[in-house]
Design an enzyme around this catalytic site. Sequence first.
Site, short mmCIF file in Angstrom:
data_model
loop_
_atom_site.label_atom_id
_atom_site.label_comp_id
_atom_site.label_asym_id
_atom_site.label_seq_id
_atom_site.Cartn_x
_atom_site.Cartn_y
_atom_site.Cartn_z
N SER A 11 -20.96 65.90 -103.58
CA SER A 11 -19.90 66.79 -104.38
C SER A 11 -19.65 66.09 -105.43
O SER A 11 -19.46 64.70 -105.45
CB SER A 11 -18.89 67.39 -103.55
OG SER A 11 -18.01 68.16 -104.36
N HIS A 12 -19.27 66.51 -106.45
CA HIS A 12 -18.34 66.03 -107.65
C HIS A 12 -17.20 65.63 -107.58
O HIS A 12 -16.58 64.88 -108.31
CB HIS A 12 -18.62 67.14 -108.88
CG HIS A 12 -19.83 67.21 -109.35
ND1 HIS A 12 -20.93 67.73 -108.85
CD2 HIS A 12 -20.35 67.09 -110.72
CE1 HIS A 12 -22.12 67.79 -109.70
NE2 HIS A 12 -21.68 67.40 -110.82
N VAL A 13 -16.87 66.16 -106.24
CA VAL A 13 -15.16 65.62 -106.17
C VAL A 13 -15.11 65.10 -104.59
O VAL A 13 -15.60 65.62 -103.68
CB VAL A 13 -14.32 67.19 -106.01
CG1 VAL A 13 -12.88 66.64 -105.69
CG2 VAL A 13 -14.40 67.60 -107.43
#
Length: 125
Positions: A11-13
């Site tokens: 995930s980007h986060v």
Amino acid sequence: MSKVYGILLVSHVEEVASGLLRLLDQVAGDVTIKAAGGTEDGDVGTSFDRITEAVESFDEDHILCFYDLGSAKMNLDMTKETSDKIMTIFDTAFIESAYTAASLLQASVPIDGINEQLESLKIKE
């Protein structure tokens, strides 16, 4: 249960990846699941190095990979080109498909059955 497959969440986060990992650990405690979220400096994004490190840390030879957005897939594709692991990258709804795969692996469903279940979660282009 056979430990042939592992699951990687990208995930980007970081908090999204680690939160999903926490959820999946509740339904699939016997499945190896790892997360690679965010960048090395804690920003939003993905990291080829973090993804590669996670892939290579699996004892399992076959990794089922789930991701949230496009550059995560790009980094997964690059890792796949450089790794000896067998990586299956799913272009499916991130949370729903990772949950489905993890719970089915926990129940010892064969990979063909898992792929069949994930078919309806594919993202349409």
